[in-house]
Write a protein that holds these residues in place. Structure first.
Motif, short mmCIF file in Angstrom:
data_model
loop_
_atom_site.label_atom_id
_atom_site.label_comp_id
_atom_site.label_asym_id
_atom_site.label_seq_id
_atom_site.Cartn_x
_atom_site.Cartn_y
_atom_site.Cartn_z
N MET A 46 0.83 -1.21 0.00
CA MET A 46 0.00 0.00 0.00
C MET A 46 0.86 1.25 0.00
N GLN A 47 1.94 1.23 0.80
CA GLN A 47 2.79 2.40 0.91
C GLN A 47 3.39 2.78 -0.43
N GLU A 48 3.90 1.78 -1.16
CA GLU A 48 4.61 2.06 -2.39
C GLU A 48 3.66 2.44 -3.52
N SER A 49 2.43 1.93 -3.47
CA SER A 49 1.50 2.19 -4.57
C SER A 49 0.82 3.55 -4.44
N VAL A 50 0.73 4.11 -3.23
CA VAL A 50 0.07 5.39 -3.03
C VAL A 50 1.07 6.51 -3.29
N THR A 51 0.86 7.25 -4.35
CA THR A 51 1.76 8.35 -4.71
C THR A 51 1.09 9.70 -4.62
N GLU A 52 -0.27 9.72 -4.54
CA GLU A 52 -1.01 10.97 -4.41
C GLU A 52 -2.14 10.80 -3.41
N PHE A 53 -2.52 11.90 -2.76
CA PHE A 53 -3.62 11.85 -1.80
C PHE A 53 -4.93 11.44 -2.48
N ARG A 54 -5.06 11.73 -3.78
CA ARG A 54 -6.31 11.40 -4.47
C ARG A 54 -6.53 9.90 -4.59
N GLN A 55 -5.47 9.13 -4.38
CA GLN A 55 -5.62 7.67 -4.40
C GLN A 55 -6.20 7.14 -3.10
N LEU A 56 -6.26 7.98 -2.09
CA LEU A 56 -6.83 7.58 -0.80
C LEU A 56 -8.31 7.92 -0.77
N ASN A 57 -9.03 7.20 0.02
CA ASN A 57 -10.49 7.36 0.09
C ASN A 57 -10.86 8.52 1.01
N LEU A 58 -10.47 9.74 0.62
CA LEU A 58 -10.72 10.92 1.43
C LEU A 58 -11.79 11.79 0.78
N ALA A 59 -12.52 12.53 1.62
CA ALA A 59 -13.59 13.40 1.12
C ALA A 59 -13.01 14.53 0.28
N ASP A 60 -13.82 15.02 -0.64
CA ASP A 60 -13.39 16.11 -1.52
C ASP A 60 -13.00 17.36 -0.73
N THR A 61 -13.68 17.60 0.39
CA THR A 61 -13.35 18.79 1.20
C THR A 61 -11.91 18.71 1.71
N LEU A 62 -11.47 17.50 2.06
CA LEU A 62 -10.09 17.33 2.55
C LEU A 62 -9.09 17.42 1.41
N LEU A 63 -9.42 16.81 0.28
CA LEU A 63 -8.51 16.84 -0.87
C LEU A 63 -8.32 18.28 -1.37
N SER A 64 -9.39 19.06 -1.36
CA SER A 64 -9.28 20.45 -1.82
C SER A 64 -8.42 21.27 -0.85
N ALA A 65 -8.55 20.97 0.45
CA ALA A 65 -7.72 21.67 1.44
C ALA A 65 -6.25 21.33 1.25
N LEU A 66 -5.95 20.04 1.02
CA LEU A 66 -4.57 19.62 0.78
C LEU A 66 -4.00 20.29 -0.47
N GLU A 67 -4.83 20.39 -1.49
CA GLU A 67 -4.38 21.03 -2.73
C GLU A 67 -4.09 22.51 -2.50
N THR A 68 -4.95 23.17 -1.71
CA THR A 68 -4.73 24.58 -1.38
C THR A 68 -3.42 24.77 -0.62
N MET A 69 -3.09 23.80 0.25
CA MET A 69 -1.87 23.87 1.03
C MET A 69 -0.64 23.47 0.22
N GLY A 70 -0.84 22.98 -0.98
CA GLY A 70 0.28 22.59 -1.82
C GLY A 70 0.77 21.19 -1.62
N PHE A 71 -0.03 20.34 -0.94
CA PHE A 71 0.37 18.95 -0.68
C PHE A 71 -0.32 18.03 -1.68
N VAL A 72 0.48 17.30 -2.40
CA VAL A 72 -0.04 16.37 -3.41
C VAL A 72 0.26 14.93 -3.02
#
Length: 645
Positions: free
Chosen positions: A1-27
């Motif tokens: 799992m660790q090696e296959s996950v390269t972006e937060f969008r691959q995780l089962n996170l809500a859009d509100t969290l993904l948009s916040a991460l994107e705003t903070m510059g974390f991919v």
């Protein structure tokens, strides 16, 4: 799992969290985030081993935020941290990660703040509570913090929490936790006390170990300076003025030193403030806010209060005092180089602390570069350059016209030309930070002494046969008239040992072993023989000498308080008194007798019951064959210096 996950969008996170991460510059997630988030989203108990700076706060915060029911007013997650500062920091990060979640309420609770306000906030509703164990327990006991809806308990930096004495509080809180609640524990190390908590409260936990992937250490440039030539306070000033810093933290060991050093720096024009556990919580919060906003640039802090401090401006960490353990060092330098940013850490280390430095290098799998302290001329140039930049920025200001008129009036009133007046104003401007220096820089002499020591060691190694040693032994014999006896105002009551005296004189004054005579420790002072023919520069350095951070205030003693010669008396030395640091190695029984004396002296030194310990080697009446202890004590008392009588 660790090696296959390269972006937060691959995780089962809500859009509100993904948009916040994107705003903070974390991919891309860090290793601890990629390993933890999928597991924690399933509700599994987890044990994470991760050091500071690896991104573990987001690793447990994102799953918490993803599972929240915003319609539920009671707390749904409890996060416990070892210090107030870390609790505040964790709560702030959760709020930033949840910035797009409308109606989110995150409450921090800790001692030192109004418990009434915290109870009022709980009554109005909170989704996530972040706090210290003591205050969390207090509010549960008062029936103000209800756990019946809590689905997740998180222990952040569990090793520090339990080390600080929160074992009983944490145990009590976990006993109140609902059976169905998820338990998550993060720790940099796994001492037995942490393992006990894990075994007792975590149910078949998933284990996540990325301790070896600490990105903080790799992102921080590490350097060290061996203390010599100048005091550490001046060393700090030189580094702060020549390093390209934005904001800095200077770590010291004691609360008293935070205040002293912060005041010393402030008096020299630096924007510095102290941060330690005795400062009221409201002032601590205001101090942290000030460094974030640029009101101050330097925090002088102890280890505990700086835990969890995350200020983007901090580019440098200065270790004024070396920490007691490697974990503390990692936590310290973790205040910079966070979240992918680069940083710099500089350690001030004494010669007797080099072994600890090498231990830090070995454990952190990193290498520190030794640096030389900037010379005074370089510091003065940096000050002048900074002043020039400030004046450059002001020369176009319209308000200068009125000051031009003032200059003309001052020229007339005190009858000086413009250049002289400018020089006078510059002199006032410099304050306690001179724009140029007079006289030699003590660092030049220190570097030269170090070079000479290295040359001597190399030469001694080349001549290391028995004959050469005999020549050197002959050269060490001096007439007693060649020595002065100095009294240093430090002694056994300050914890000073002979090795401290020898080390300080050798390292700070550049004197070799042949230039140090007898040494005699007393409770409140020390006598030491040094050559009469020392240069005025060395004598000046001696008067400024500090041992164990204490001023020695060295003065020459006129009385003959040290009768023992460096090599023993030439008249036979009736009682065999070795007296000082070197003593007589020949005669009185030859090699075997010398060994017996040394063994006796070691036993003597361990007798810490009385002032008759006297000199470094102790005093023995070796002529007394029956070993009568009473006679020995009378002999020792009779040879005391007058100041101890």
């Amino acid at each position: 799992m660790q090696e296959s996950v390269t972006e937060f969008r691959q995780l089962n996170l809500a859009d509100t969290l993904l948009s916040a991460l994107e705003t903070m510059g974390f991919v891309a997630p860090t290793p601890i985030q990629a390993a933890s988030i999928p597991l924690l989203l399933t509700g599994t108990d987890a044990l994470g081993k991760a050091q500071t700076g690896t991104g573990k706060t987001a690793a447990f915060s994102l799953p918490l935020l993803n599972k929240l029911d915003l319609d539920q007013r009671k707390p749904q997650a409890i996060v416990m941290a070892p210090t107030r500062e870390l609790a505040i920091q964790v709560a702030a990060e959760i709020k930033v990660l949840g910035q797009n979640i409308k109606g989110l309420k995150v409450l921090e609770i800790y001692g030192g703040a109004s418990i009434v306000d915290q109870m009022r906030a709980l009554k109005s509703g909170a989704h996530i509570v972040v706090g210290t164990p003591g205050r969390v327990k207090d509010l549960i006991s008062r029936d103000r913090l209800h756990l019946d809806e809590v689905h997740t308990f998180v222990l952040d930096e569990a090793d520090e929490m339990l080390k600080m004495g929160f074992v009983d509080d944490v145990t009590w809180i976990m006993e109140q936790a609902p059976e169905t609640a998820q338990r998550v524990l993060f720790s940099a190390t796994m001492p037995p006390i942490v393992k006990e908590i894990v075994d007792r409260f975590l149910r078949d936990p998933a284990r996540i170990d990325v301790a070896g992937e600490n990105r903080t250490v790799s992102k921080v440039e590490q350097q060290f300076w061996v203390v010599k030539g100048v005091e550490k306070d001046e060393a700090m000033m030189r580094l702060l003025e020549t390093e390209d810093t934005d904001a800095s933290i200077v770590f010291v060991r004691t609360r008293q030193d935070t205040e002293r050093l912060a005041d010393w720096l402030s008096a020299r024009g630096f924007k510095a403030a102290a941060l330690h556990g005795d400062i009221p919580q409201s002032l601590r919060e205001r101090t942290v806010e000030h460094i974030k906003r640029g009101v101050i640039d330097i925090l002088v802090a102890t280890d505990v209060v700086a835990r969890g401090l995350d200020v983007p401006r901090i580019t440098h960490v200065f270790n004024y005092d070396i920490p007691f353990d490697v974990e503390s060092y990692i936590h310290r330098i973790g205040r910079t180089g966070r979240a992918g940013r680069n940083g710099k850490a500089i350690l001030l280390v004494r010669t007797n602390q080099i072994r600890m430095l090498r231990t830090i290098e070995r454990v952190t799998k990193s290498s520190m570069e030794e640096i030389q302290l900037p010379m005074r001329d370089v510091v003065a140039e940096a000050r002048l350059s900074r002043l020039g930049q400030e004046l450059e920025a002001q020369k176009e200001e319209a308000s200068l016209e009125s000051f031009v008129e003032l200059v003309e009036k001052l020229q007339e009133s005190i009858e000086v030309d413009a250049a002289t007046l400018a020089a006078m104003l510059l002199k006032r401007q410099q304050g306690n930070r001179p724009l140029f220096y007079k006289g030699p820089d003590p660092m030049v002499a220190a570097i030269e002494r170090e070079k000479q020591r290295r040359d001597r060691r190399r030469d001694d190694g080349d001549r290391g046969d028995r004959g050469d040693r005999g020549e050197r032994r002959e050269r060490r014999t001096y007439n007693t008239a060649d020595w002065d006896t100095y009294q240093l105002q430090v002694g056994r009551e300050q914890g000073v040992q002979v090795k401290d005296i020898v080390g300080a004189i050798a390292n700070e004054l550049g004197l070799n072993k042949d230039s140090i005579g007898a040494i005699k420790l007393a409770p409140e002072h020390t006598y030491v023989q040094l050559p009469k023919k020392m240069t005025s520069e060395v004598v000046s350095q001696l008067k400024k000498l500090r041992i164990r951070q204490k001023e020695t205030q060295a003065v020459v003693v006129e009385d003959d308080v040290l009768r023992e010669h460096r090599r023993g008396s030439r008249d036979g030395n009736r009682d065999g008194n070795r007296g000082g640091y070197r003593g007589n190695r020949e005669g009185n029984g030859g090699r075997e007798g010398g060994r017996a004396r040394r063994e006796g002296e070691r036993r003597f030194d361990r007798n810490r019951g009385g002032d008759h310990r006297g000199s470094y080697r102790g005093e023995r009446n070796h002529g007394n064959s029956n070993g009568n202890s009473g006679d020995r004590r009378r002999t020792e008392r009779s040879s005391k210096p007058r100041s101890e009588a």
